[in-house]
Design an enzyme around this catalytic site. Structure first.
Site, PDB file in Angstrom:
ATOM      1  N   ASP A  63      12.227 -32.780 -63.589  1.00 47.13           N
ATOM      2  CA  ASP A  63      11.270 -32.378 -63.325  1.00 47.13           C
ATOM      3  C   ASP A  63      10.573 -32.865 -62.047  1.00 47.13           C
ATOM      4  O   ASP A  63      11.225 -33.226 -61.335  1.00 47.13           O
ATOM      5  CB  ASP A  63      10.349 -33.697 -64.401  1.00 47.13           C
ATOM      6  CG  ASP A  63       9.194 -34.369 -64.771  1.00 47.13           C
ATOM      7  OD1 ASP A  63       8.902 -33.180 -65.295  1.00 47.13           O
ATOM      8  OD2 ASP A  63       8.669 -34.876 -63.892  1.00 47.13           O
ATOM      9  N   GLU A 106      11.893 -27.333 -62.791  1.00 48.27           N
ATOM     10  CA  GLU A 106      10.385 -27.014 -62.660  1.00 48.27           C
ATOM     11  C   GLU A 106      10.019 -27.518 -61.623  1.00 48.27           C
ATOM     12  O   GLU A 106      10.170 -28.482 -60.924  1.00 48.27           O
ATOM     13  CB  GLU A 106       9.924 -27.894 -63.998  1.00 48.27           C
ATOM     14  CG  GLU A 106       8.075 -28.089 -63.821  1.00 48.27           C
ATOM     15  CD  GLU A 106       7.385 -29.732 -63.964  1.00 48.27           C
ATOM     16  OE1 GLU A 106       6.150 -29.713 -63.979  1.00 48.27           O
ATOM     17  OE2 GLU A 106       7.474 -30.389 -63.669  1.00 48.27           O
TER      18      GLU A 106
END
Length: 737
Positions: free
Chosen positions: A419, A472
């Protein structure tokens, strides 16, 4: 900052501990309790000392049950000492009594250390790749006794103690041994086992007692709002997923079908009373559903322990513990194994970019900025009100790298989706001028974070072939999914945020205006092979007032459904792996909330069932047709057929692979049927219509080409004339000359 070195206790000729040491033990301020407590030589024999609050009498015994001597009470608080009749240093047990009764305890200070010099060496070097076998709480047999070995890194602490119900949360009772070369504190506590809540009581360098800290390496935690760590036995689950793991160890995931179903475990479904499903209940419902719908992987939003439900797991305080919300760690192991036996991979969202500032967590762990940077320009994240890991500290890097290895080894996960990578890569991320510190070269790149990501990827891919990492990363940082030895970050894949943004922007426009935004669709193919991309329609697109994918589509209700089906087929035919957030496969109408389950009743209605059936059929085609997946990350698997028909908002391209028939993907993003539309094709002959999102079974108008079209070479070049249904995508597969 280093704490002052403790002075070892001395004994008088009678073996008695100095009064100052006794007072320090009783007060809980002694920096080296092993120098005082436990078994010590005294002349030609041995003396033992212990601190047993509330005891009036204590008798020492060997572990075999032989009485070794009565001890004298030196202090009313419970400090005892005395000579013992043993011939060599060994662990002892004590029989304690007071007016209320009696009890037995084994002396933790009579045992030697568990960690050894090799552990010290590799920990200090930052190269220890099995920290999760050394730090945390482990149930072990040690020197003739069974108990729990605790170890924690707190190099600047004056004192660290293990506290729990087993010692009345009294930090004086189980003060740990300081291994000064590494800053690790350790203690073996006999006679306790699994299921024991515990924390660490830490005295900071300035003498302040900190709020009790959870174990950074805890393998199990209490259910929120409780925040203690829990002693956990080794996983007992017997794995049966070797066939799945063997397949992926040998596979090149870039050339495999990957259709990922993104799930928030707490809100996919719930029990009738609104409570969470357990891992076993999720396995019984979610795995068959995923298999039936045709997805290849489940990707969970973070399932490591976190205190706050609305963070969705992205503010984790327990990176090594599956959250207690869904049961014990073995339950999660059973889930992963069950998915693997059904042929479904499991990917976890992983958050090394930041951590919350809850006082029981990592923040100022030993009274100093230990895991985070001390300077808020480097150590505080303004977007999320969280702390940022100090990637320049080898112990912190080792903590995170070991965590990636831990999930792959202990829980057999198939991948980690990392993330907020962009927030790690840039020192000025979400910061104004003067709010950040340049790197040593004067630039904005976080070179320490780059080094960490490269190390994490090298170690994970090196030790666990078959496991993938997915970034990401929302900027144009180069070579995110290229090998480290080529100057890349080393990820296997990268989320294509541009695809998501541009296509949703395009489809939100009324069809009559789409011709003015034609480049929103075509531009993505200029960089589609610069990385190994995953195409994400993720949770981020259906929260915070953004609505759902269905509601983003322009037009009336029929047009919204038609456009969504056409969009999915467009995406499944587009180069790149696929990701769809739960609920969007059946056109969830309400925006997602972590507080409730999805609206499963919608599947009773034909338009929603039609979208689900479209996704199911697309997944089948994607998996069964090499042309649609085997060259997802390579330019020779894609070629435009129609790129410039902006007036009709039509796009067509060819997908191909060496071991499969070519497939043409044709989208008409207007509500106007295009009759006698000419599409160039690479081969003359019969092309079968393998999907048409306007089919009546999906809820469309039922327009089509009768199942096949014929391509011929008349008029210069091979082409076929066909009907393009309204707001639709069709796929044509070459079948015969």
């Amino acid at each position: 900052m280093r704490k002052p070195r403790a002075t070892a206790a001395t004994s008088g000729p009678d073996g008695l501990a100095p009064a100052g040491d006794v007072a320090a033990i009783v007060a809980g301020t002694h920096g080296d309790p092993f120098a005082v407590l436990g078994v010590h030589e005294a002349g030609k024999g041995f003396v033992t000392r212990c601190f047993v609050p509330n005891a009036e009498f204590v008798t020492a015994y060997t572990l075999t049950g032989k009485e070794a001597g009565e001890l004298s009470r030196r202090d009313d608080a419970g400090f005892f000492e005395g000579k013992v009749s043993i011939r060599k240093r060994q662990p002892l047990r004590y029989h304690a009594k007071n007016a209320s009764g009696d009890w037995w305890l084994t002396d933790p200070y009579s045992f030697g250390p568990v960690l050894g010099p090799l552990d010290d060496y590799y920990i200090a070097e930052g190269s220890h790749l099995r920290l999760f076998d050394k730090l945390g709480a482990h149930i072990i047999d040690h020197e003739g006794a069974t108990g729990v070995h605790f170890a924690v890194w707190a190099p600047n602490a004056r004192r660290v103690s293990v506290v729990g119900a087993f010692n009345d949360w009294d930090g004086r009772r189980h003060t740990m041994r300081d291994r000064r070369d590494t800053g690790i504190w350790e203690l073996f506590i006999p006679d306790i086992g699994g299921g024991q809540p515990y924390k660490f009581e830490i005295i900071a360098p300035d003498g302040v007692r900190l709020p009790l800290k959870a174990d950074p390496f805890a393998f199990e935690s209490e259910l929120r709002p409780a925040t203690a760590s829990v002693t956990a036995p080794p996983l007992a689950h017997e794995w049966g997923d070797e066939a799945h793991r063997s397949y992926w160890r040998k596979a090149d995931p870039r050339r495999e079908a990957m259709s990922i179903y993104e799930v928030h475990a707490g809100s996919w479904q719930r029990r009738d009373d609104g409570t969470f499903l357990s891992w076993d209940e999720l396995a019984a419902r979610l795995i068959p559903y995923v298999v039936d719908t045709g997805f290849t992987h489940i990707e969970f939003l973070p399932i490591s322990e976190h205190p706050y439900d609305p963070s969705w797991g992205y503010q984790t305080t327990g990176l090594y513990a599956p959250t207690a919300r869904f049961g014990d760690p073995d339950g999660f192991a059973r889930f992963v194994d069950g998915a693997h036996r059904a042929g479904v991979g499991v990917i976890l969202d992983w958050v090394p970019a930041h951590f919350p500032v809850d006082e029981h967590g990592l923040v100022h762990f030993d009274g100093t900025a230990l895991y985070e940077h001390a300077d808020p320009r480097q150590g505080f994240h303004p977007d999320w009100n969280t702390a940022i890991y100090n990637f320049g500290r080898r112990e912190v890097v080792s903590f995170l790298v070991n965590n990636a290895l831990f999930w792959a080894e202990k829980y057999h996960v198939d991948g980690l989706r990392v993330d907020a990578v962009a927030s790690m890569l840039y020192l000025d991320y979400s910061r104004k001028a003067g709010e950040w510190i340049p790197n040593e070269k004067g630039g904005r790149e976080n070179l320490q974070a780059v080094s960490f990501l490269q190390k994490m990827n090298k170690e994970l891919y090196g030790h666990h072939p078959g496991v993938m990492t997915i970034a990401e990363e929302s900027t144009s940082w180069p070579k995110v999914s290229r090998p480290v030895h080529e100057g890349g970050l080393g990820f296997g894949f990268k989320w294509n945020m541009g695809f998501m943004h541009d296509t949703l922007e395009y489809l939100s426009k009324e069809p009559i205006f789409r011709k003015h935004h034609h480049n929103d669709i075509t531009f993505g193919l200029t960089y589609a092979f610069s990385e190994n991309f995953v195409l994400p329609l993720s949770h981020d697109e259906v929260v915070h007032g953004k609505g759902t994918l269905l509601n983003k589509m322009a037009g009336d209700d029929w047009q919204k459904f038609a456009t969504l089906r056409a969009y999915y087929a467009f995406m499944w035919g587009y180069p790149g792996k696929k990701l769809l957030f739960m609920g969007q496969e059946f056109a969830q109408r309400r925006e997602w909330s972590e507080e409730r389950a999805l609206d499963w009743n919608l599947l009773e209605f034909a338009p929603h069932r039609g979208v689900w059936q479209t996704v199911r059929d697309l997944n089948y085609l994607y998996r069964s047709r090499p042309a649609l997946h085997a060259r997802d990350c390579e330019p020779d698997g894609f070629s435009w057929l129609i790129v410039d028909d902006r007036d009709n908002s039509v796009f067509a391209w060819l997908r191909s692979a060496p071991d499969g028939n070519p497939i043409a993907v044709i989208s008409n993003f207007t509500p106007v049927p295009r009759e006698n539309y000419r599409v160039p094709l690479p081969k003359a002959g019969k092309w079968r219509e393998i999907i048409n999102t306007d089919a009546a079974d999906y809820g469309g108008s039922g327009m089509g080409n009768g199942g096949t079209v014929e391509a011929s070479g008349e008029g210069g070049g091979v082409s076929a004339t066909m009907l393009l249904p309204p707001l639709s995508t069709i796929m044509l597969e070459f079948v015969a000359d």
